[in-house]
Structure formats: structure tokens, C-alpha cells
Design a protein around this motif. Structure first.
Motif, PDB file in Angstrom:
ATOM      1  N   GLY A 159       0.795  -1.220   0.000  1.00 52.89           N
ATOM      2  CA  GLY A 159       0.000   0.000   0.000  1.00 52.89           C
ATOM      3  C   GLY A 159       0.824   1.264   0.000  1.00 52.89           C
ATOM      4  O   GLY A 159       0.270   2.370  -0.062  1.00 52.89           O
ATOM      5  N   LEU A 160       2.147   1.111   0.057  1.00 50.07           N
ATOM      6  CA  LEU A 160       3.047   2.259   0.049  1.00 50.07           C
ATOM      7  C   LEU A 160       3.802   2.260  -1.276  1.00 50.07           C
ATOM      8  O   LEU A 160       4.579   1.336  -1.547  1.00 50.07           O
ATOM      9  CB  LEU A 160       4.029   2.163   1.219  1.00 50.07           C
ATOM     10  N   PRO A 161       3.585   3.259  -2.139  1.00 50.01           N
ATOM     11  CA  PRO A 161       4.279   3.285  -3.428  1.00 50.01           C
ATOM     12  C   PRO A 161       5.793   3.239  -3.243  1.00 50.01           C
ATOM     13  O   PRO A 161       6.324   3.722  -2.235  1.00 50.01           O
ATOM     14  CB  PRO A 161       3.838   4.616  -4.044  1.00 50.01           C
ATOM     15  N   ASP A 162       6.485   2.673  -4.212  1.00 50.28           N
ATOM     16  CA  ASP A 162       7.933   2.502  -4.097  1.00 50.28           C
ATOM     17  C   ASP A 162       8.661   3.811  -3.810  1.00 50.28           C
ATOM     18  O   ASP A 162       9.665   3.818  -3.090  1.00 50.28           O
ATOM     19  CB  ASP A 162       8.494   1.882  -5.384  1.00 50.28           C
ATOM     20  N   HIS A 163       8.173   4.929  -4.363  1.00 43.03           N
ATOM     21  CA  HIS A 163       8.889   6.191  -4.163  1.00 43.03           C
ATOM     22  C   HIS A 163       8.758   6.708  -2.734  1.00 43.03           C
ATOM     23  O   HIS A 163       9.442   7.660  -2.352  1.00 43.03           O
ATOM     24  CB  HIS A 163       8.413   7.255  -5.164  1.00 43.03           C
ATOM     25  N   GLN A 164       7.894   6.070  -1.937  1.00 45.25           N
ATOM     26  CA  GLN A 164       7.756   6.424  -0.521  1.00 45.25           C
ATOM     27  C   GLN A 164       8.200   5.288   0.401  1.00 45.25           C
ATOM     28  O   GLN A 164       8.082   5.394   1.618  1.00 45.25           O
ATOM     29  CB  GLN A 164       6.295   6.770  -0.208  1.00 45.25           C
ATOM     30  N   ASP A 165       8.719   4.211  -0.170  1.00 44.53           N
ATOM     31  CA  ASP A 165       8.997   2.983   0.576  1.00 44.53           C
ATOM     32  C   ASP A 165      10.504   2.732   0.614  1.00 44.53           C
ATOM     33  O   ASP A 165      11.133   2.521  -0.422  1.00 44.53           O
ATOM     34  CB  ASP A 165       8.285   1.811  -0.111  1.00 44.53           C
ATOM     35  N   SER A 166      11.095   2.735   1.803  1.00 49.15           N
ATOM     36  CA  SER A 166      12.544   2.547   1.926  1.00 49.15           C
ATOM     37  C   SER A 166      12.961   1.078   1.825  1.00 49.15           C
ATOM     38  O   SER A 166      14.149   0.765   1.775  1.00 49.15           O
ATOM     39  CB  SER A 166      13.043   3.130   3.256  1.00 49.15           C
ATOM     40  N   ASP A 167      11.970   0.165   1.803  1.00 45.96           N
ATOM     41  CA  ASP A 167      12.235  -1.262   1.580  1.00 45.96           C
ATOM     42  C   ASP A 167      11.248  -1.730   0.518  1.00 45.96           C
ATOM     43  O   ASP A 167      10.192  -2.283   0.818  1.00 45.96           O
ATOM     44  CB  ASP A 167      12.064  -2.052   2.884  1.00 45.96           C
ATOM     45  N   ASP A 168      11.606  -1.507  -0.740  1.00 46.06           N
ATOM     46  CA  ASP A 168      10.654  -1.690  -1.840  1.00 46.06           C
ATOM     47  C   ASP A 168      10.104  -3.104  -1.950  1.00 46.06           C
ATOM     48  O   ASP A 168       8.949  -3.295  -2.340  1.00 46.06           O
ATOM     49  CB  ASP A 168      11.310  -1.296  -3.172  1.00 46.06           C
ATOM     50  N   ASP A 169      10.925  -4.121  -1.646  1.00 47.88           N
ATOM     51  CA  ASP A 169      10.457  -5.500  -1.805  1.00 47.88           C
ATOM     52  C   ASP A 169      10.043  -6.143  -0.483  1.00 47.88           C
ATOM     53  O   ASP A 169       9.698  -7.322  -0.438  1.00 47.88           O
ATOM     54  CB  ASP A 169      11.514  -6.364  -2.499  1.00 47.88           C
ATOM     55  N   ASN A 170      10.105  -5.375   0.608  1.00 48.58           N
ATOM     56  CA  ASN A 170       9.657  -5.842   1.926  1.00 48.58           C
ATOM     57  C   ASN A 170      10.365  -7.126   2.363  1.00 48.58           C
ATOM     58  O   ASN A 170       9.755  -8.023   2.961  1.00 48.58           O
ATOM     59  CB  ASN A 170       8.137  -6.062   1.922  1.00 48.58           C
ATOM     60  N   ASP A 171      11.673  -7.194   2.081  1.00 45.69           N
ATOM     61  CA  ASP A 171      12.427  -8.384   2.478  1.00 45.69           C
ATOM     62  C   ASP A 171      13.198  -8.169   3.774  1.00 45.69           C
ATOM     63  O   ASP A 171      13.982  -9.025   4.199  1.00 45.69           O
ATOM     64  CB  ASP A 171      13.384  -8.823   1.370  1.00 45.69           C
ATOM     65  N   GLY A 172      12.982  -7.021   4.407  1.00 39.41           N
ATOM     66  CA  GLY A 172      13.660  -6.737   5.660  1.00 39.41           C
ATOM     67  C   GLY A 172      15.008  -6.068   5.499  1.00 39.41           C
ATOM     68  O   GLY A 172      15.632  -5.677   6.492  1.00 39.41           O
ATOM     69  N   THR A 173      15.460  -5.926   4.256  1.00 38.73           N
ATOM     70  CA  THR A 173      16.718  -5.238   3.969  1.00 38.73           C
ATOM     71  C   THR A 173      16.401  -3.934   3.254  1.00 38.73           C
ATOM     72  O   THR A 173      15.673  -3.943   2.254  1.00 38.73           O
ATOM     73  CB  THR A 173      17.634  -6.097   3.077  1.00 38.73           C
ATOM     74  N   LEU A 174      16.914  -2.833   3.762  1.00 37.63           N
ATOM     75  CA  LEU A 174      16.625  -1.540   3.158  1.00 37.63           C
ATOM     76  C   LEU A 174      17.089  -1.503   1.707  1.00 37.63           C
ATOM     77  O   LEU A 174      18.123  -2.078   1.350  1.00 37.63           O
ATOM     78  CB  LEU A 174      17.309  -0.425   3.943  1.00 37.63           C
ATOM     79  N   THR A 175      16.317  -0.825   0.885  1.00 36.41           N
ATOM     80  CA  THR A 175      16.685  -0.664  -0.522  1.00 36.41           C
ATOM     81  C   THR A 175      18.084  -0.083  -0.657  1.00 36.41           C
ATOM     82  O   THR A 175      18.864  -0.498  -1.524  1.00 36.41           O
ATOM     83  CB  THR A 175      15.663   0.248  -1.230  1.00 36.41           C
ATOM     84  N   SER A 176      18.433   0.862   0.207  1.00 39.19           N
ATOM     85  CA  SER A 176      19.751   1.507   0.130  1.00 39.19           C
ATOM     86  C   SER A 176      20.893   0.520   0.330  1.00 39.19           C
ATOM     87  O   SER A 176      22.023   0.776  -0.107  1.00 39.19           O
ATOM     88  CB  SER A 176      19.849   2.633   1.163  1.00 39.19           C
ATOM     89  N   ASP A 177      20.610  -0.630   0.978  1.00 41.44           N
ATOM     90  CA  ASP A 177      21.634  -1.651   1.190  1.00 41.44           C
ATOM     91  C   ASP A 177      21.653  -2.689   0.070  1.00 41.44           C
ATOM     92  O   ASP A 177      22.482  -3.612   0.097  1.00 41.44           O
ATOM     93  CB  ASP A 177      21.403  -2.361   2.530  1.00 41.44           C
ATOM     94  N   GLU A 178      20.736  -2.553  -0.897  1.00 38.11           N
ATOM     95  CA  GLU A 178      20.667  -3.526  -1.989  1.00 38.11           C
ATOM     96  C   GLU A 178      21.001  -2.904  -3.341  1.00 38.11           C
ATOM     97  O   GLU A 178      20.801  -3.531  -4.379  1.00 38.11           O
ATOM     98  CB  GLU A 178      19.275  -4.158  -2.038  1.00 38.11           C
ATOM     99  N   ILE A 179      21.496  -1.663  -3.321  1.00 39.96           N
ATOM    100  CA  ILE A 179      21.940  -1.002  -4.541  1.00 39.96           C
ATOM    101  C   ILE A 179      23.381  -0.550  -4.348  1.00 39.96           C
ATOM    102  O   ILE A 179      23.924  -0.618  -3.244  1.00 39.96           O
ATOM    103  CB  ILE A 179      21.051   0.215  -4.886  1.00 39.96           C
TER     104      ILE A 179
END
Length: 305
Positions: free
Chosen positions: A258-278
Motif C-alpha cells: 500500500g506504500l508506493p515505491d517512491h515512498q517505501d525505503s524497503d521496496d520488496d519488503n524483504d527486511g533489507t533496506l533498498t539503500s543496502d541492496e543497490i
């Protein structure tokens, strides 16, 4: 201000309806079919464009005290000396989808825009934060909102037609803070956008001044903007989170939370922040590792952490 209270209404047509309930609750009428409303809006907008003009002569030959504000006026009967808006605007179409009682609908909606004064800078995307002055009116000239000073606006949180309109302007130059806390910006971009209700509030109304299904007009002045805005601070510029490239960031939700990716710091909800996966290099260039080689980058792949 009305515009500052609207969050994500530009995502898609607002869909609200309910049946009469037994406890005396409010009944909200179902939205009318997009096809029906769009046809009516286009007739109204075409009539507006044919019967109105703006103060283009002042922009072409500005006086020393000209304020570079767009003033829209109705063409007097028999006056053939002025150029109507229909001969000065450009147009662009975008897809709008909504769920109604008749099912899912998707239609191209055309908006019209005009650049009265080119700014000296670059143009933002529909995903950037912008420093803007604006005025909003109905087609009959009724003013429902506006500001005389610049304010920051993250475009995906505003009306979709509004964001599209701002994206056609170039920003200004030097920024000077005045003693009263306001700002003066040299050579800003000035323009306007006219949009059907499907790119505005549709069957919702944030003010008694705005009837449902109202096409809207905004005059705009773009001061500056933040290039490659990263709203959620996850290292991925917001514009890159428009995964389906439709210009609507609010319908991209990889993990369905329910949270668009541009507002979501964990886009895939895997428990790892997006910033740590790029990966971001020293020049700010972003790359997207794909550890399991399934063509889905790690930050969008819940199977990799």
C-alpha cells in the motif's frame, strides 16, 4: 492551501462509493464512467480555449514594472485581433485508470499547456521536488487556491495534471532571500496548464469552491527544483521508481504493502533496506545488483537480501 492538503490524489482517479447503511452514515455516490466524463470535459475545455486568451502582448513587450503573471481573459464578441488560447497551447495525453461499478477503465486524457516565459534553467520531471508559485481556477475563472510566494512541492503528492504542467517549465536562475523570509528568483519559467477532471479531483471535492467533475486551470511559476529527487532517501531517484514508465509514481508498489515505491525505503519488503541492496559510485551513479541472476534487481526481489 488546498493543494498542500492533497496527497497522492494524482495517483489515479479517486474511487469512492458506498451503499446506504442502517446507521445513518453518509452515502457517497459512485463515480461516473470515465468515458462519459472525459467527453464532457473535452467539450468544456475546447470551448474555454476558443473563447479565452492571455496577456501574451505584455510577455512579448514587457514594461519595466511587468510582474510576469498570466492573466486569462474572455474574448469579447467580434474581437478578432487577439489570439485565442486554442492557437497557443500544446497538448499531451496520459493514461488514466480507475475501478468503477462497471469494472476497470483506462483512457487517454489530454491536457493542454502553455509556456509564456522560458526559464533559464532545466525542466523537472513529474517526480521532483519543486519551488513553485501557482494559482488554481475553474474554467469560469473562480479562484479556489493559490500562493503569492514560492513553496516546496513534491510533485507526486499533487494532482497528476498539475505535476505534468510543472514539468514543461524551465526553472529560474539566482535565488535571493528577502528580509521577510520570502524569495526572489531571477528569470523563472512561467506557464499554465488546463486539465480534465480525470487528471484533477474527478468525483472528489476538497473545497466547496470545486464541484465534482471540474476541469481545472493552473497558472504556474517555477523557481527552482531538486534534480533527481529521492523522496524516501533509499538511494534510488524517485523518477526511477516509476517502474512502468507511465508518469504516475503512485501505481508502482512492488511489495503490495500500500506504500508506493517512491515512498517505501524497503521496496520488496524483504527486511533489507533498498539503500543496502543497490550500489552508488563516487559520482552518484546508481547500479542495481542481481545476485540470483533472475533479471529482477535485488532491491525489488524479496528472494534476495
Amino acid at each position: 492551501m488546498i493543494m498542500n492538503r492533497i496527497v497522492a490524489l494524482s495517483a489515479l482517479v479517486v474511487v469512492l462509493w458506498s451503499c446506504n447503511n442502517d446507521d445513518g452514515g453518509v452515502t457517497i455516490e459512485p463515480p461516473r464512467p470515465l468515458t462519459e466524463v472525459l467527453g464532457e470535459d473535452e467539450v468544456k475545455i475546447q470551448e474555454y480555449l476558443k473563447t479565452h486568451y492571455y496577456n501574451y502582448a505584455e510577455f512579448e513587450n514587457p514594461s519595466e514594472d511587468f510582474d510576469y503573471k498570466i492573466k486569462v481573459m474572455e474574448i469579447e464578441e467580434g474581437d478578432t485581433d487577439v489570439i485565442p488560447l486554442i492557437d497557443q497551447v500544446e497538448s499531451k495525453s496520459v493514461k488514466v485508470s480507475a475501478t468503477t461499478e462497471e469494472g476497470e477503465e483506462e483512457l487517454s486524457h489530454t491536457y493542454y499547456y502553455l509556456v509564456a516565459k522560458e526559464g533559464v534553467g532545466e525542466s523537472p520531471t513529474v517526480a521532483d521536488s519543486t519551488f513553485v508559485k501557482y494559482e488554481g481556477t475553474l474554467l469560469d475563472g473562480t479562484r479556489f487556491d493559490g500562493t503569492d510566494s514560492y513553496s516546496w512541492q513534491y510533485l507526486p503528492q499533487f494532482l497528476r495534471g498539475y505535476a505534468e504542467g510543472v514539468s514543461h517549465l524551465n526553472s529560474g536562475g539566482a535565488v535571493v532571500e528577502n528580509e521577510d523570509g520570502t524569495f526572489t528568483i531571477s528569470d523563472p519559467g512561467v506557464g499554465m496548464v488546463i486539465m480534465p477532471s480525470g487528471l484533477a479531483y474527478y468525483n472528489s471535492t476538497p473545497s466547496v469552491l470545486i464541484p465534482t467533475y471540474s476541469p481545472l486551470v493552473f497558472t504556474l511559476e517555477l523557481g527552482v527544483f531538486v534534480k533527481d529527487t529521492d523522496y524516501d532517501g533509499d538511494g534510488v531517484p524517485s523518477i526511477m521508481e516509476d517502474l512502468n514508465n507511465d508518469g504516475n509514481l503512485n501505481n508502482d508498489d512492488t511489495d503490495g504493502d500500500g506504500l508506493p515505491d517512491h515512498q517505501d525505503s524497503d521496496d520488496d519488503n524483504d527486511g533489507t533496506l533498498t539503500s543496502d541492496e543497490i550500489e552508488v559510485d563516487g559520482e552518484g551513479n546508481v547500479t542495481f545488483p542481481d545476485a540470483d541472476g533472475d533479471t529482477v534487481p535485488d532491491y525489488l526481489d524479496s528472494d534476495t537480501k
